[in-house]
Design a protein around this motif. Structure first.
Motif, PDB file in Angstrom:
ATOM      1  N   GLU A  62      11.908 -11.531  17.777  1.00 47.71           N
ATOM      2  CA  GLU A  62      11.096 -10.365  18.087  1.00 47.71           C
ATOM      3  C   GLU A  62      11.361  -9.313  17.015  1.00 47.71           C
ATOM      4  O   GLU A  62      12.386  -9.360  16.334  1.00 47.71           O
ATOM      5  CB  GLU A  62      11.412  -9.838  19.493  1.00 47.71           C
ATOM      6  N   ALA A  67      14.609  -5.896  20.747  1.00 46.09           N
ATOM      7  CA  ALA A  67      13.673  -4.849  21.195  1.00 46.09           C
ATOM      8  C   ALA A  67      13.283  -4.975  22.657  1.00 46.09           C
ATOM      9  O   ALA A  67      12.712  -4.058  23.219  1.00 46.09           O
ATOM     10  CB  ALA A  67      12.422  -4.857  20.323  1.00 46.09           C
ATOM     11  N   GLY A  68      13.560  -6.111  23.277  1.00 41.66           N
ATOM     12  CA  GLY A  68      13.242  -6.257  24.686  1.00 41.66           C
ATOM     13  C   GLY A  68      12.301  -7.410  24.952  1.00 41.66           C
ATOM     14  O   GLY A  68      11.790  -8.065  24.042  1.00 41.66           O
ATOM     15  N   VAL A  70       9.172  -7.629  26.211  1.00 38.65           N
ATOM     16  CA  VAL A  70       7.744  -7.592  25.864  1.00 38.65           C
ATOM     17  C   VAL A  70       7.545  -7.938  24.384  1.00 38.65           C
ATOM     18  O   VAL A  70       6.724  -8.809  24.068  1.00 38.65           O
ATOM     19  CB  VAL A  70       7.087  -6.260  26.275  1.00 38.65           C
ATOM     20  N   PRO A  71       8.284  -7.324  23.446  1.00 35.56           N
ATOM     21  CA  PRO A  71       8.150  -7.760  22.051  1.00 35.56           C
ATOM     22  C   PRO A  71       8.572  -9.223  21.850  1.00 35.56           C
ATOM     23  O   PRO A  71       7.988  -9.931  21.034  1.00 35.56           O
ATOM     24  CB  PRO A  71       9.070  -6.813  21.272  1.00 35.56           C
ATOM     25  N   ALA A 144       6.732  -1.289  28.024  1.00 35.62           N
ATOM     26  CA  ALA A 144       7.898  -2.098  27.676  1.00 35.62           C
ATOM     27  C   ALA A 144       8.375  -2.976  28.827  1.00 35.62           C
ATOM     28  O   ALA A 144       9.314  -3.727  28.663  1.00 35.62           O
ATOM     29  CB  ALA A 144       9.042  -1.180  27.231  1.00 35.62           C
ATOM     30  N   SER A 145       7.729  -2.901  29.983  1.00 39.39           N
ATOM     31  CA  SER A 145       8.186  -3.604  31.176  1.00 39.39           C
ATOM     32  C   SER A 145       7.404  -4.891  31.406  1.00 39.39           C
ATOM     33  O   SER A 145       6.172  -4.879  31.401  1.00 39.39           O
ATOM     34  CB  SER A 145       8.012  -2.677  32.388  1.00 39.39           C
TER      35      SER A 145
END
Length: 184
Positions: A62, A67-68, A70-71, A144-145
């Protein structure tokens, strides 16, 4: 049903304190358990740092790394070729191919299906999705969730019978890992 698998194996693992997907349970790393659960996939896409434990897997990162989810999903989805995908966390040692098959069956005719835990909470990193619907949702989503992205797609909820080793059990902490080792 033809599907690819996207396994999210990056992240910071703040609560874990180490490379969580590389942790071992029952002689396999957590990421190997997740890959085995998606054994029927046409293509295995692993999002995270390079690991040499999954021959034939497509490895992507990512942007930026860590970055989490979602990315990470966005990076993994770019490599999906099948009309369906299993989206899995790399820390699910008790998820099996039969569970993924149940998710795929439940997703038919919908945008997707998500596993729910014993309390009925969605486990967003254990689901199967229509790749086109997911691409469209990602294209319109600025958050972002995963819940914010996937929840509005109206997925089927898949509850499995109570088991001593529940499919949705994830290893977020060293204590969770120790418990998984005892359960296995």
């Amino acid at each position: 049903m033809d599907f690819d698998a996207v396994v999210l194996a990056g992240g910071r693992a703040r609560r874990f304190g180490a490379d969580k997907p590389a942790a071992s349970v029952g002689g396999r790393t957590l990421v190997e358990w997740a890959a085995a659960a998606a054994g029927g996939a046409s293509r295995l896409v692993v999002v995270g740092p390079p690991r040499n434990v999954l021959p034939g897997a497509v490895l992507v990162r990512e942007d930026p790394p860590g970055a989490g989810p979602v990315p990470a999903l966005r990076a993994g989805l770019a490599e999906v070729r099948s009309p369906w995908l299993a989206l899995l966390a790399a820390d699910l040692p008790f998820l099996r191919p039969g569970h993924v098959a149940r998710l795929l069956d439940a997703a038919a005719g919908r945008a997707g299906a998500v596993l729910v835990d014993g309390a009925g909470r969605e486990q967003w990193l254990a689901g199967c999705w229509d790749a086109a619907a997911l691409r469209e949702a990602l294209g319109a989503y600025g958050g972002a969730s995963l819940r914010g992205l996937l929840g509005p797609l109206g997925p089927a909820h898949v509850a499995l019978p109570a088991e001593p080793r529940p499919a949705w059990y994830d290893c977020d902490t060293p204590d969770d890992l120790a418990a998984a080792r005892r359960l296995l």
